[in-house]
Design a protein around this motif. Structure first.
Motif, mmCIF file in Angstrom:
data_model
loop_
_atom_site.group_PDB
_atom_site.id
_atom_site.type_symbol
_atom_site.label_atom_id
_atom_site.label_comp_id
_atom_site.label_asym_id
_atom_site.label_seq_id
_atom_site.Cartn_x
_atom_site.Cartn_y
_atom_site.Cartn_z
ATOM 1 N N UNK A 163 -1.853 -18.572 9.756
ATOM 2 C CA UNK A 163 -2.573 -17.512 10.453
ATOM 3 C C UNK A 163 -1.609 -16.462 10.995
ATOM 4 N N UNK A 164 -0.467 -16.901 11.492
ATOM 5 C CA UNK A 164 0.543 -15.946 11.952
ATOM 6 C C UNK A 164 1.042 -15.085 10.794
ATOM 7 N N UNK A 165 1.198 -15.706 9.622
ATOM 8 C CA UNK A 165 1.642 -14.942 8.459
ATOM 9 C C UNK A 165 0.563 -13.955 8.016
ATOM 10 N N UNK A 166 -0.706 -14.337 8.160
ATOM 11 C CA UNK A 166 -1.803 -13.435 7.823
ATOM 12 C C UNK A 166 -1.755 -12.192 8.705
ATOM 13 N N UNK A 167 -1.483 -12.376 9.998
ATOM 14 C CA UNK A 167 -1.349 -11.242 10.915
ATOM 15 C C UNK A 167 -0.149 -10.381 10.515
ATOM 16 N N UNK A 168 0.974 -11.034 10.172
ATOM 17 C CA UNK A 168 2.152 -10.284 9.736
ATOM 18 C C UNK A 168 1.857 -9.462 8.491
ATOM 19 N N UNK A 169 1.192 -10.109 7.521
ATOM 20 C CA UNK A 169 0.892 -9.426 6.268
ATOM 21 C C UNK A 169 -0.026 -8.240 6.505
ATOM 22 N N UNK A 170 -1.007 -8.417 7.371
ATOM 23 C CA UNK A 170 -1.916 -7.306 7.660
ATOM 24 C C UNK A 170 -1.143 -6.132 8.251
ATOM 25 N N UNK A 171 -0.284 -6.395 9.238
ATOM 26 C CA UNK A 171 0.499 -5.317 9.848
ATOM 27 C C UNK A 171 1.387 -4.613 8.834
ATOM 28 N N UNK A 172 1.996 -5.407 7.946
ATOM 29 C CA UNK A 172 2.873 -4.844 6.925
ATOM 30 C C UNK A 172 2.096 -3.950 5.967
ATOM 31 N N UNK A 173 0.911 -4.394 5.567
ATOM 32 C CA UNK A 173 0.110 -3.609 4.626
ATOM 33 C C UNK A 173 -0.422 -2.326 5.262
ATOM 34 N N UNK A 174 -0.842 -2.413 6.518
ATOM 35 C CA UNK A 174 -1.299 -1.215 7.211
ATOM 36 C C UNK A 174 -0.172 -0.192 7.338
ATOM 37 N N UNK A 175 1.016 -0.667 7.717
ATOM 38 C CA UNK A 175 2.158 0.235 7.855
ATOM 39 C C UNK A 175 2.548 0.846 6.513
ATOM 40 N N UNK A 176 2.493 0.035 5.478
ATOM 41 C CA UNK A 176 2.842 0.530 4.134
ATOM 42 C C UNK A 176 1.888 1.639 3.691
ATOM 43 N N UNK A 177 0.582 1.451 3.963
ATOM 44 C CA UNK A 177 -0.378 2.484 3.575
ATOM 45 C C UNK A 177 -0.197 3.759 4.406
ATOM 46 N N UNK A 178 0.006 3.603 5.700
ATOM 47 C CA UNK A 178 0.205 4.767 6.568
ATOM 48 C C UNK A 178 1.427 5.571 6.129
ATOM 49 N N UNK A 179 2.479 4.863 5.734
ATOM 50 C CA UNK A 179 3.715 5.543 5.333
ATOM 51 C C UNK A 179 3.609 6.161 3.940
ATOM 52 N N UNK A 180 2.782 5.537 3.070
ATOM 53 C CA UNK A 180 2.760 5.986 1.679
ATOM 54 C C UNK A 180 1.515 6.728 1.245
ATOM 55 N N UNK A 181 0.503 6.831 2.120
ATOM 56 C CA UNK A 181 -0.755 7.452 1.720
ATOM 57 C C UNK A 181 -0.573 8.889 1.243
ATOM 58 N N UNK A 182 0.364 9.605 1.824
ATOM 59 C CA UNK A 182 0.562 11.011 1.441
ATOM 60 C C UNK A 182 1.045 11.154 0.005
ATOM 61 N N UNK A 183 1.565 10.052 -0.575
ATOM 62 C CA UNK A 183 2.063 10.097 -1.957
ATOM 63 C C UNK A 183 1.054 9.496 -2.944
ATOM 64 N N UNK A 184 -0.047 8.987 -2.439
ATOM 65 C CA UNK A 184 -1.061 8.353 -3.292
ATOM 66 C C UNK A 184 -1.973 9.419 -3.899
ATOM 67 N N UNK A 185 -2.587 9.139 -5.059
ATOM 68 C CA UNK A 185 -3.543 10.079 -5.656
ATOM 69 C C UNK A 185 -4.669 10.403 -4.680
ATOM 70 N N UNK A 186 -5.115 11.650 -4.684
ATOM 71 C CA UNK A 186 -6.114 12.117 -3.714
ATOM 72 C C UNK A 186 -7.393 11.288 -3.761
ATOM 73 N N UNK A 187 -7.812 10.871 -4.973
ATOM 74 C CA UNK A 187 -9.072 10.132 -5.070
ATOM 75 C C UNK A 187 -8.992 8.769 -4.387
ATOM 76 N N UNK A 188 -7.801 8.148 -4.426
ATOM 77 C CA UNK A 188 -7.642 6.869 -3.747
ATOM 78 C C UNK A 188 -7.582 7.059 -2.237
ATOM 79 N N UNK A 189 -6.974 8.137 -1.780
ATOM 80 C CA UNK A 189 -6.936 8.425 -0.344
ATOM 81 C C UNK A 189 -8.354 8.647 0.176
ATOM 82 N N UNK A 190 -9.160 9.393 -0.586
ATOM 83 C CA UNK A 190 -10.535 9.667 -0.178
ATOM 84 C C UNK A 190 -11.382 8.398 -0.174
#
Length: 219
Positions: free
Chosen positions: A107-134
């Motif tokens: 469960x602790x790893x699940x929380x870690x993974x969630x935080x990592x994925x959220x941070x990864x999307x926040x940092x990389x969303x500007x480089x993702x295709x517009x349709x996926x961002x929408x």
């Protein structure tokens, strides 16, 4: 990964919990889930491990039904491994103390993974295709509900997730035979129901008042 028994995901037993709660196995499973089928050699290169180590941990994951050999892939004795379709749930806390401890790690790893994925999307969303961002979205709601309403809300959302999981599993089976559909992408859905009001006020306040006393989790 916890869900009602009315859903089809397999609940891990105590032995599977204890086996899965291993840092390298968790990372191997995460890579297979995100990137698709891979060999022990390919995973070793990604993880900076030797092939013997990744082969051993792959066999352990397979022994507990977490992954399986991807049919029709590889040459000769080469094996490609994939996540078993259908998903799984951790279920309720087991009476076995060792398994209960393993569940806490997971469960602790699940929380870690969630935080990592959220941070990864926040940092990389500007480089993702517009349709996926929408098509993406963040959401948070704070509601006053009864226990029954909370359980009903959880189950209704899980029913929707189950429907799309079935679609994704079918697509995964097709990909093994025909190749991956380029119009699809790896989509992660985070869903939590957290009855924070059920946590005693003094306990919550104590945790906030003494951050230095909290052991840091994995980065």
């Amino acid at each position: 990964m916890r869900k009602s028994k009315s859903f089809s995901a397999r609940t891990l037993d105590a032995n599977a919990l204890k086996s899965f709660a291993h840092p390298l196995r968790l990372r191997i499973y995460e890579l297979l889930d995100e990137r698709g089928p891979a060999t022990a050699t390919g995973l070793a290169a990604l993880l900076g491990e030797n092939t013997g180590a990744t082969s051993y941990h792959l066999r352990e994951l397979a022994r507990h039904g977490m992954i399986e050999v991807a049919a029709g892939m590889g040459r000769g004795k080469e094996k490609y491994w994939r996540v078993v379709p259908g998903g799984f749930t951790y279920g309720d806390a087991p009476p076995d103390a060792e398994a209960a401890s393993a569940l806490e790690v997971l469960l602790d790893d699940l929380v870690r993974q969630r935080g990592s994925e959220l941070a990864r999307w926040r940092e990389g969303a500007s480089r993702a295709p517009a349709e996926w961002v929408e098509a993406s979205g963040f959401g948070r709601r704070s509601l006053r509900l009864t226990v029954e309403e909370t359980a009903e809300l959880r189950d209704q959302v899980l029913e929707v997730l189950e429907r799309y999981r079935t679609v994704a599993d079918g697509r995964q089976a097709e990909a093994a035979e025909e190749g991956r559909d380029p119009s699809t992408g790896h989509v992660v859905i985070h869903f939590d129901v957290l009855p924070l009001g059920a946590v005693p006020e003094d306990e919550a306040a104590g945790q906030e008042a003494d951050p230095a006393g909290q052991e840091a989790g994995p980065a």
